[in-house]
Scaffold this motif. Structure first.
Motif, PDB file in Angstrom:
ATOM      1  N   GLY A  32       0.763  -1.126   0.079  1.00 58.72           N
ATOM      2  CA  GLY A  32       0.103   0.003   0.114  1.00 58.72           C
ATOM      3  C   GLY A  32       0.777   1.207  -0.053  1.00 58.72           C
ATOM      4  O   GLY A  32       1.980   1.103  -0.304  1.00 58.72           O
ATOM      5  N   PHE A  33       0.231   2.379   0.191  1.00 54.33           N
ATOM      6  CA  PHE A  33       1.023   3.518   0.369  1.00 54.33           C
ATOM      7  C   PHE A  33       0.426   4.471   1.546  1.00 54.33           C
ATOM      8  O   PHE A  33      -0.875   4.541   1.606  1.00 54.33           O
ATOM      9  CB  PHE A  33       1.209   4.223  -1.118  1.00 54.33           C
ATOM     10  CG  PHE A  33      -0.301   4.686  -1.457  1.00 54.33           C
ATOM     11  CD1 PHE A  33      -0.753   6.110  -1.395  1.00 54.33           C
ATOM     12  CD2 PHE A  33      -1.105   3.757  -2.120  1.00 54.33           C
ATOM     13  CE1 PHE A  33      -2.129   6.459  -1.697  1.00 54.33           C
ATOM     14  CE2 PHE A  33      -2.333   4.252  -2.655  1.00 54.33           C
ATOM     15  CZ  PHE A  33      -2.798   5.482  -2.468  1.00 54.33           C
ATOM     16  N   GLU A  34       1.103   5.561   1.891  1.00 52.14           N
ATOM     17  CA  GLU A  34       0.618   6.321   2.882  1.00 52.14           C
ATOM     18  C   GLU A  34       0.432   7.828   2.087  1.00 52.14           C
ATOM     19  O   GLU A  34       1.624   8.259   1.581  1.00 52.14           O
ATOM     20  CB  GLU A  34       1.785   6.534   4.213  1.00 52.14           C
ATOM     21  CG  GLU A  34       1.004   7.401   5.212  1.00 52.14           C
ATOM     22  CD  GLU A  34       1.956   7.358   6.465  1.00 52.14           C
ATOM     23  OE1 GLU A  34       1.738   8.187   7.367  1.00 52.14           O
ATOM     24  OE2 GLU A  34       2.834   6.429   6.422  1.00 52.14           O
ATOM     25  N   ARG A  35      -0.409   8.378   2.500  1.00 54.91           N
ATOM     26  CA  ARG A  35      -0.673   9.951   2.027  1.00 54.91           C
ATOM     27  C   ARG A  35      -1.382  10.644   3.051  1.00 54.91           C
ATOM     28  O   ARG A  35      -2.293  10.280   3.524  1.00 54.91           O
ATOM     29  CB  ARG A  35      -1.608   9.695   0.786  1.00 54.91           C
ATOM     30  CG  ARG A  35      -2.042  11.039   0.050  1.00 54.91           C
ATOM     31  CD  ARG A  35      -2.782  11.036  -1.009  1.00 54.91           C
ATOM     32  NE  ARG A  35      -2.318  10.423  -2.214  1.00 54.91           N
ATOM     33  CZ  ARG A  35      -2.942   9.634  -2.951  1.00 54.91           C
ATOM     34  NH1 ARG A  35      -4.404   9.484  -2.963  1.00 54.91           N
ATOM     35  NH2 ARG A  35      -2.542   9.021  -4.042  1.00 54.91           N
ATOM     36  N   ASP A  36      -0.590  11.883   3.489  1.00 51.16           N
ATOM     37  CA  ASP A  36      -1.327  12.756   4.474  1.00 51.16           C
ATOM     38  C   ASP A  36      -1.601  12.007   5.758  1.00 51.16           C
ATOM     39  O   ASP A  36      -2.663  12.190   6.396  1.00 51.16           O
ATOM     40  CB  ASP A  36      -2.445  13.371   3.925  1.00 51.16           C
ATOM     41  CG  ASP A  36      -2.266  14.283   2.757  1.00 51.16           C
ATOM     42  OD1 ASP A  36      -1.127  14.885   2.529  1.00 51.16           O
ATOM     43  OD2 ASP A  36      -2.868  14.344   1.870  1.00 51.16           O
ATOM     44  N   GLY A  37      -0.723  10.993   6.223  1.00 54.29           N
ATOM     45  CA  GLY A  37      -0.905  10.277   7.586  1.00 54.29           C
ATOM     46  C   GLY A  37      -1.998   9.153   7.320  1.00 54.29           C
ATOM     47  O   GLY A  37      -2.127   8.648   8.469  1.00 54.29           O
ATOM     48  N   VAL A  38      -2.282   8.904   6.277  1.00 54.02           N
ATOM     49  CA  VAL A  38      -3.359   7.731   6.112  1.00 54.02           C
ATOM     50  C   VAL A  38      -2.855   6.717   5.237  1.00 54.02           C
ATOM     51  O   VAL A  38      -2.196   7.172   4.089  1.00 54.02           O
ATOM     52  CB  VAL A  38      -4.739   8.241   5.400  1.00 54.02           C
ATOM     53  CG1 VAL A  38      -5.839   7.295   5.259  1.00 54.02           C
ATOM     54  CG2 VAL A  38      -5.467   9.432   6.187  1.00 54.02           C
TER      55      VAL A  38
END
Length: 424
Positions: free
Chosen positions: A191-197
Motif C-alpha cells: 500500500g502507500f501512505e498519503r497525508d498520514g493515512v
C-alpha cells in the motif's frame, strides 16, 4: 513461476461456465483455486442475499475449491429495513465493534455457512475510518465471532498494519487475542501512505512493517498458507519472485522464533461460549434495525453528502468519500473502457462530478450506464460526434437484450473506437 502452490480469484469476476484459460491451466497443473468474495456484505444489517450466496457456492463447485472466503464488512445499506433508498458503497466498509454488530454478523455467517458447500473463512478488512463507541477490540471481536460460529479466519496482516496507522490499533495485541487455531490462511499486500493515512492498494511492494507482523503471526502459529495480493501494477517476474521470497523468509523467521520459545503459541485450554449477546441464529428485528440505521447514516454521508453522523472524524469521512468516488471511477473505466477512451482526459473529472451528486444504486455496470445517461441528459460532451457515440453505446447496452446491428454498424463503431483511441 516456481514454488507457487495455490491462487485466489475474486469470485464475482469468474463465470463458472466459461473459466478463463489461465485458471483452467492452473487447475490442470494441480493448483488449488480459492474464490474470494467481495459483495456479500456479511457485516450488513440485512440477511445475506440468497442469489449472491448461490453464485458463490456455484463458483466454489466449478473451481473444486476446498473453501470460500469473504469479508467482515458491509457494502450496502438502506432499503426496506430502514425505509430509505438503497445505497451501494462499491467497496468494503468496516462494521462497528459492538454487540449489535457482532450478533448480526454471527447470524449472517450462519446463514452463509448453511448455504455453501464448503467451509467459509472471513477476513478482517483495512479501514480508513473508525466507528465511535466500539465495545470490543479487533482481537476480541474476531475471537467471539469464531467462537460462536465456528467460522475460519483469513487474517490479513497488511490490514492489521493499515488499522495501526489509521486508528492506532496494536497489531501484536490483536494477534495475541485471536483464536489462531481457527486460522484458514493469511493475506499479505502492499500500500502507500498519503497525508498520514495508509491506503491498502494491492498495487505496491509489501512494506517491512507488514512483513514484521507476518513474522509475529508465524511465531505464534504455523500459517496453513500465505497469499500475496497483487491486483494491478504487476512488476516484472523477477521482482515478483523476490517479493514472494521475502514473504517466505518472514514466515521462516517467525517459525524459528516460535520454535525457540519466543512466540506465544496458540492459546490453550477450552474455548468458552463467547461473551454474551443474542443467541446464535437469526435475530429479532431491533438489532438489525439499529445496525441498519447506523450504517445507512454513515454510507449516506460518504456517498450522498448528508451530514456526518455524530462522533465520526469528519476529515477521515472526507478521505473515505474521495476514496470511494475514485474507486468507482477506476472500476467504471475498466467496465466501460469505450466510454473512458471516448472522453479521454475529461473522463475522470466528469465522473467524479457525477459521483458527487449521484450515489451508486447498483453494480458497476449499472453505474456506467447511469453515468452515460447523466452525461446525455446534461451538456457534456459538447462535441456532436462524441454525444452520438455515447448515445449509441448506451442504447446498445441499456435494453434487456443487445440491439440488432445495422448493416456496417459494427465495422463503423470499431473504426470509430480505433480512431478515438489513436487520437487520445
Amino acid at each position: 513461476m516456481p514454488g507457487i502452490d495455490w491462487v485466489e480469484v475474486v469470485a464475482e469476476n469468474v463465470c463458472p461456465g466459461h473459466l478463463p484459460e489461465s485458471l483452467v491451466r492452473l487447475r490442470e497443473r494441480g493448483l488449488t483455486v480459492v474464490p474470494h468474495g467481495v459483495s456479500l456484505g456479511l457485516g450488513g444489517a440485512e440477511r445475506p442475499d440468497a442469489g449472491r450466496l448461490a453464485a458463490l457456492a456455484e463458483r466454489a463447485e466449478a473451481l473444486g475449491a476446498p473453501l470460500v472466503t469473504e469479508h467482515i464488512a458491509f457494502v450496502r445499506a438502506g432499503g426496506t429495513l430502514t425505509a430509505s433508498p438503497r445505497l451501494e458503497a462499491g467497496h468494503l466498509l468496516p462494521v462497528p465493534r459492538t454487540r449489535d454488530a457482532l450478533d448480526v454478523l454471527c447470524a449472517n455467517i450462519r446463514i452463509a455457512q448453511d448455504a455453501l458447500p464448503v467451509p467459509l473463512a472471513v477476513e478482517n478488512i483495512a479501514a480508513l475510518l473508525s466507528w465511535p463507541g466500539d465495545e470490543l477490540t479487533e482481537g476480541q471481536f474476531l475471537y467471539e465471532l469464531a467462537d460462536r460460529t465456528g467460522v475460519r479466519l483469513l487474517i490479513d496482516v497488511a490490514n492489521l498494519h493499515t488499522n495501526h496507522v489509521n486508528s492506532g490499533d496494536d497489531p501484536a495485541e490483536a494477534l495475541a487475542e485471536l483464536p489462531l487455531e481457527a486460522l484458514a490462511y493469511v493475506h499479505v499486500a502492499g500500500g502507500f501512505e498519503r497525508d498520514g493515512v495508509w491506503h491498502d492498494s494491492h498495487a505496491h511492494p509489501v512494506p517491512e512493517p507488514v512483513l514484521d507482523i507476518l513474522t509475529d503471526l508465524a511465531s505464534r502459529v504455523a500459517p496453513p498458507g500465505v497469499l500475496l495480493e497483487r491486483d494491478e501494477n504487476f512488476p516484472e517476474p523477477g521482482e515478483l519472485e523476490r517479493e514472494v521470497e521475502r514473504i517466505r523468509e518472514a514466515v521462516a523467521q517467525g517459525r524459528r522464533k516460535g520454535s525457540a520459545g519466543c512466540g506465544e503459541g496458540v492459546p490453550g485450554g477450552e474455548r468458552g461460549a463467547g461473551g454474551g449477546g443474542a443467541p446464535d441464529g437469526d435475530l429479532a428485528a431491533p438489532a438489525r434495525q439499529r445496525l441498519g440505521l447506523a450504517q445507512t447514516a454513515l454510507l449516506s454521508a460518504l456517498v450522498a453528502g448528508t451530514p456526518a453522523p455524530e462522533g465520526f472524524d469528519r476529515a477521515r469521512l472526507r478521505v473515505q468519500s474521495r476514496a470511494l468516488a475514485g474507486k468507482r471511477a477506476d472500476v467504471v473505466a475498466k467496465v466501460a473502457p469505450e466510454v473512458a477512451a471516448l472522453l479521454g482526459g475529461g473522463y475522470r473529472p466528469a465522473f467524479l462530478a457525477y459521483a458527487h451528486r449521484q450515489p451508486m444504486a447498483g453494480g458497476y455496470r449499472r453505474d456506467a450506464l447511469d453515468f452515460v445517461r447523466h452525461l446525455l441528459n446534461g451538456e457534456q460532451p459538447q462535441d456532436p460526434r462524441a454525444r452520438r457515440e455515447l448515445r449509441e453505446w448506451w442504447l446498445d447496452r441499456s435494453g434487456p437484450a443487445p440491439r440488432p446491428a445495422r448493416p456496417g454498424a459494427r465495422l463503423a463503431r470499431a473504426a470509430r473506437r480505433g480512431w478515438g483511441l489513436l487520437r487520445g
